[in-house]
Design a protein around this motif. Structure first.
Motif, PDB file in Angstrom:
ATOM      1  N   GLU A 221       0.826  -1.131  -0.054  1.00  0.00           N
ATOM      2  CA  GLU A 221      -0.170   0.035  -0.038  1.00  0.00           C
ATOM      3  C   GLU A 221       0.769   1.335  -0.285  1.00  0.00           C
ATOM      4  O   GLU A 221       1.950   1.266   0.806  1.00  0.00           O
ATOM      5  CB  GLU A 221      -1.041   0.077   1.125  1.00  0.00           C
ATOM      6  CG  GLU A 221      -1.789  -0.911   1.128  1.00  0.00           C
ATOM      7  CD  GLU A 221      -3.024  -0.920   2.309  1.00  0.00           C
ATOM      8  OE1 GLU A 221      -3.395   0.463   2.484  1.00  0.00           O
ATOM      9  OE2 GLU A 221      -3.338  -1.774   2.863  1.00  0.00           O
ATOM     10  N   GLY A 223      -1.012   4.398   0.372  1.00  0.00           N
ATOM     11  CA  GLY A 223      -1.954   5.483   0.938  1.00  0.00           C
ATOM     12  C   GLY A 223      -2.131   5.523   2.221  1.00  0.00           C
ATOM     13  O   GLY A 223      -1.169   5.545   3.153  1.00  0.00           O
ATOM     14  N   ASP A 224      -3.340   5.087   2.756  1.00  0.00           N
ATOM     15  CA  ASP A 224      -3.647   4.988   4.216  1.00  0.00           C
ATOM     16  C   ASP A 224      -2.567   3.959   4.883  1.00  0.00           C
ATOM     17  O   ASP A 224      -2.317   4.366   6.066  1.00  0.00           O
ATOM     18  CB  ASP A 224      -4.938   4.549   4.333  1.00  0.00           C
ATOM     19  CG  ASP A 224      -5.918   5.525   3.721  1.00  0.00           C
ATOM     20  OD1 ASP A 224      -5.776   6.850   3.662  1.00  0.00           O
ATOM     21  OD2 ASP A 224      -7.256   5.382   3.498  1.00  0.00           O
ATOM     22  N   ARG A 255      -5.334  13.171   2.739  1.00  0.00           N
ATOM     23  CA  ARG A 255      -5.635  13.087   4.365  1.00  0.00           C
ATOM     24  C   ARG A 255      -4.287  12.481   4.920  1.00  0.00           C
ATOM     25  O   ARG A 255      -4.075  12.483   6.017  1.00  0.00           O
ATOM     26  CB  ARG A 255      -6.654  12.159   4.614  1.00  0.00           C
ATOM     27  CG  ARG A 255      -6.688  10.880   4.156  1.00  0.00           C
ATOM     28  CD  ARG A 255      -7.863   9.824   4.467  1.00  0.00           C
ATOM     29  NE  ARG A 255      -8.127   8.637   3.794  1.00  0.00           N
ATOM     30  CZ  ARG A 255      -9.157   8.336   2.976  1.00  0.00           C
ATOM     31  NH1 ARG A 255      -9.850   9.065   2.727  1.00  0.00           N
ATOM     32  NH2 ARG A 255      -9.004   7.082   2.791  1.00  0.00           N
ATOM     33  N   ASN A 256      -3.280  12.115   4.101  1.00  0.00           N
ATOM     34  CA  ASN A 256      -2.164  11.397   4.137  1.00  0.00           C
ATOM     35  C   ASN A 256      -0.901  12.232   3.955  1.00  0.00           C
ATOM     36  O   ASN A 256       0.291  11.911   4.362  1.00  0.00           O
ATOM     37  CB  ASN A 256      -1.827  10.181   3.615  1.00  0.00           C
ATOM     38  CG  ASN A 256      -2.841   9.028   3.908  1.00  0.00           C
ATOM     39  OD1 ASN A 256      -3.196   8.755   5.059  1.00  0.00           O
ATOM     40  ND2 ASN A 256      -3.605   8.463   2.947  1.00  0.00           N
ATOM     41  N   LYS A 260       2.465  11.360   6.812  1.00  0.00           N
ATOM     42  CA  LYS A 260       3.034   9.989   6.608  1.00  0.00           C
ATOM     43  C   LYS A 260       4.562   9.913   6.006  1.00  0.00           C
ATOM     44  O   LYS A 260       5.308   8.854   6.460  1.00  0.00           O
ATOM     45  CB  LYS A 260       2.159   9.106   5.946  1.00  0.00           C
ATOM     46  CG  LYS A 260       0.733   8.792   6.836  1.00  0.00           C
ATOM     47  CD  LYS A 260      -0.015   7.650   6.341  1.00  0.00           C
ATOM     48  CE  LYS A 260      -1.062   7.464   7.248  1.00  0.00           C
ATOM     49  NZ  LYS A 260      -2.164   6.620   6.941  1.00  0.00           N
ATOM     50  N   THR A 329     -11.022   0.434   3.598  1.00  0.00           N
ATOM     51  CA  THR A 329      -9.665   0.791   4.380  1.00  0.00           C
ATOM     52  C   THR A 329      -8.762  -0.407   4.364  1.00  0.00           C
ATOM     53  O   THR A 329      -7.672  -0.347   4.808  1.00  0.00           O
ATOM     54  CB  THR A 329      -9.702   1.679   5.566  1.00  0.00           C
ATOM     55  OG1 THR A 329     -10.212   0.665   6.300  1.00  0.00           O
ATOM     56  CG2 THR A 329     -10.758   2.672   5.550  1.00  0.00           C
ATOM     57  N   ASP A 332      -5.469  -0.368  -0.908  1.00  0.00           N
ATOM     58  CA  ASP A 332      -4.897   0.938  -1.627  1.00  0.00           C
ATOM     59  C   ASP A 332      -6.048   1.313  -2.208  1.00  0.00           C
ATOM     60  O   ASP A 332      -6.085   1.270  -3.632  1.00  0.00           O
ATOM     61  CB  ASP A 332      -3.504   0.791  -2.341  1.00  0.00           C
ATOM     62  CG  ASP A 332      -2.627   1.716  -1.840  1.00  0.00           C
ATOM     63  OD1 ASP A 332      -2.952   2.432  -0.822  1.00  0.00           O
ATOM     64  OD2 ASP A 332      -1.422   1.753  -2.266  1.00  0.00           O
ATOM     65  N   MET A 337      -9.416   7.636  -1.964  1.00  0.00           N
ATOM     66  CA  MET A 337      -8.608   8.628  -1.276  1.00  0.00           C
ATOM     67  C   MET A 337      -8.426   9.918  -2.151  1.00  0.00           C
ATOM     68  O   MET A 337      -8.202  10.938  -1.458  1.00  0.00           O
ATOM     69  CB  MET A 337      -7.166   7.871  -1.082  1.00  0.00           C
ATOM     70  CG  MET A 337      -7.155   6.709  -0.104  1.00  0.00           C
ATOM     71  SD  MET A 337      -5.452   6.238   0.361  1.00  0.00           S
ATOM     72  CE  MET A 337      -5.045   5.470  -1.446  1.00  0.00           C
TER      73      MET A 337
END
Length: 529
Positions: A221, A223-224, A255-256, A260, A329, A332, A337
């Motif tokens: 992944e 993303g999140d 949002r990331n 991150k 969630t 990916d 997202m």
């Protein structure tokens, strides 16, 4: 007498150190001397007012099939590239043979483009020999894709391999490395490698433990779940004691952003302090490019493109998929997202779909008066899943953070579709670094940028004799005025050569001279020593 001397240039040697003025002599494809008053030469290049650097190296491209196309190497040379490495993300063009060969080629098609009979795929030895016979304009090397090796053994329907199948994959990887592949690439975000558990992945790679063979990885992944995915690969690196290269590090989805990537870079630094051999790379664009099926959860990828297409015909499966994308969630979830407005269809092959090429899923849905979810599914069915997308996913601030990290190399992640329009990074990545991030943004100084495009990638994939202006090293050299370097391609019109390279030498011979193509065909195939 030397073959060639470059005089009066400002040398940026690739080490990251301060520039210095000196002359550089070339003999028999090697850098023979660096200093003053080097003596006579058959050819003199006056580099006054310009910098002299090692030729740029891109260790992450998908030019597996493009190597055999007419004019290969020209768009690369125009941005200063003298060496590229393909076979990334677990998706190499070799070794592919046996019952699943066509299924693998179909899966690779949106990334590598069509590969005809001129592309030898049965073994890595065949591929590398064919690539050398093609007389490339630049040096080329290959990683062996562990995803390709697995798919050739067990196809795309097998979620958990039997012991004998694992042994066959290991054998294929070992043979490809013996044939000259420079390392192993993983594509944990793609089928069939997305089906591996961490333990199964470690087991497949176990024969290469405690060695020096690089393992590059498109993580599970980006993303999140990017930090969890990175932690997984750090566990793999520690369990096997192998060098691991995190490919195209990013944090997808607003949002990331800005949270991150700092944590990921800190995790990598901490791992290096613990003795792990881990590095990363990144491309300098907020948009990526890959198959549109990458928006789907992993369980929807079982069986390959034919099975995915049939699954997407089923109204009940579509209903379940829409719910997953709206709420999921556990994968990916790119559409969830970044939104359909940020996912563009860059390659559509069917005549009825071509008017929508270059438009976002949201725009296409609006034109059709349809729901964007159903629009995406309809397009995938119509195109039998062979759609390339450009997706706007990352933050400029995160790109700069990665570029400033001393252990992060520059790559392009260029795909080479034979239809539609490519991402502008294919034509402009290395020019963009110089023009935008060194010149306009002032994000990194030129010597540091050059190191990220020369010595560091050469070190990471153990490309002996490359990446530095140093006596005895290969005479792959760029001469240019940084102020004249420009990326000309755009998302709307990507297929435009970059500007600004006055000279580019490949094996000591000018492939670009005074800004024009000169003596092409002097590249060679790089093989693992």
């Amino acid at each position: 007498m030397y073959d060639l001397v470059i005089r009066n240039g400002c040398l940026i040697d690739g080490s990251g150190g301060e520039p210095f003025t000196a002359d550089l002599a070339v003999r028999d494809g090697k850098i023979a001397a660096i200093g003053e008053n080097l003596g006579p030469a058959e050819r003199i290049i006056d580099a006054a007012g310009r910098v002299v650097t090692p030729g740029f190296i891109d260790i992450h491209r998908h030019a597996d099939g493009a190597v055999f196309r007419p004019d290969f190497g020209k768009l690369e040379l125009k941005q200063g590239l003298t060496t590229i490495i393909s076979g990334n993300c677990g998706l190499s063009a070799a070794p592919i043979d046996g019952a699943y060969r066509q299924a693998v080629l179909d899966y690779l098609h949106p990334i590598t483009g069509a590969m005809g009979a001129e592309t030898p795929t049965a073994s890595m030895a065949d591929y590398l020999e064919g690539a050398q016979c093609a007389q490339p304009a630049i040096h080329v090397g290959m990683l062996v894709g562990a995803g390709t090796a697995r798919a050739a053994v067990a196809g795309y329907a097998c979620e958990h391999m039997e012991e004998d199948q694992t042994a066959q994959v290991q054998s294929r990887l070992h043979t490809a490395l013996s044939d000259g592949a420079l390392g192993i690439s993983l594509g944990l975000g793609y089928a069939p490698e997305c089906f591996y558990t961490t333990e199964e992945l470690v087991e497949v790679l176990r024969p290469f433990a405690h060695g020096a063979i690089p393992v590059t990885v498109h993580m599970r992944e980006e993303g999140d779940g990017v930090l969890d995915a990175l932690e997984e690969m750090l566990r793999v690196a520690e369990a096997l004691d192998v060098p691991v290269q995190i490919s195209h590090l990013k944090a997808m989805g607003k949002r990331n952003w800005d949270s991150k990537i700092p944590k990921a870079l800190a995790m990598l630094e901490n791992a290096r302090e613990r003795g792990l051999r881990v590095h990363c790379d990144a491309y300098p664009y907020t948009a990526g490019s890959t198959q549109l099926i990458h928006i789907l959860p992993h369980d929807f990828l079982v069986g390959g493109t034919e099975a995915i297409t049939e699954r997407l015909r089923d109204p009940q499966q579509r209903k379940l998929l829409t719910h997953r994308i709206q709420t999921g969630t556990d994968f990916d979830n790119i559409a969830g997202m970044v939104g359909w407005e940020n996912i563009l269809c860059s390659t559509l092959r069917q005549p009825e779909n071509r008017p929508y090429q270059g438009l976002s899923i949201a725009e296409i849905a609006q034109r059709l008066g349809r729901d964007p979810f159903e629009t995406a599914y309809d397009l995938l069915v119509s195109e039998r899943c062979e759609i390339t997308m450009i997706d706007f996913i990352a933050a400029e601030s995160d790109i700069i953070r990665i570029l400033r990290d001393d252990n992060a190399a520059v790559i392009s992640d260029s795909t080479y579709p034979t239809e539609g329009q490519p991402h502008p990074r294919v034509y402009g990545t290395f020019a963009r670094i110089i023009e935008k991030y060194v010149g306009q943004e002032g994000a990194i100084p030129l010597p540091k940028a050059v190191r990220k495009m020369t010595a560091l990638p050469a070190q990471l994939l153990r490309l002996r004799g490359k990446g530095l202006l140093k006596e005895g090293f290969d005479a792959d050299i760029c001469v240019f005025d940084p102020a004249n370097v420009h990326e000309r391609g755009t998302y709307e019109a990507p297929c435009q050569y970059a500007d600004g390279m006055d000279y580019v030498l490949v094996a000591g011979i000018p492939a670009i001279a005074e800004g024009e193509f000169a003596d092409l065909g002097n590249g060679w195939v790089l093989r693992r020593n």
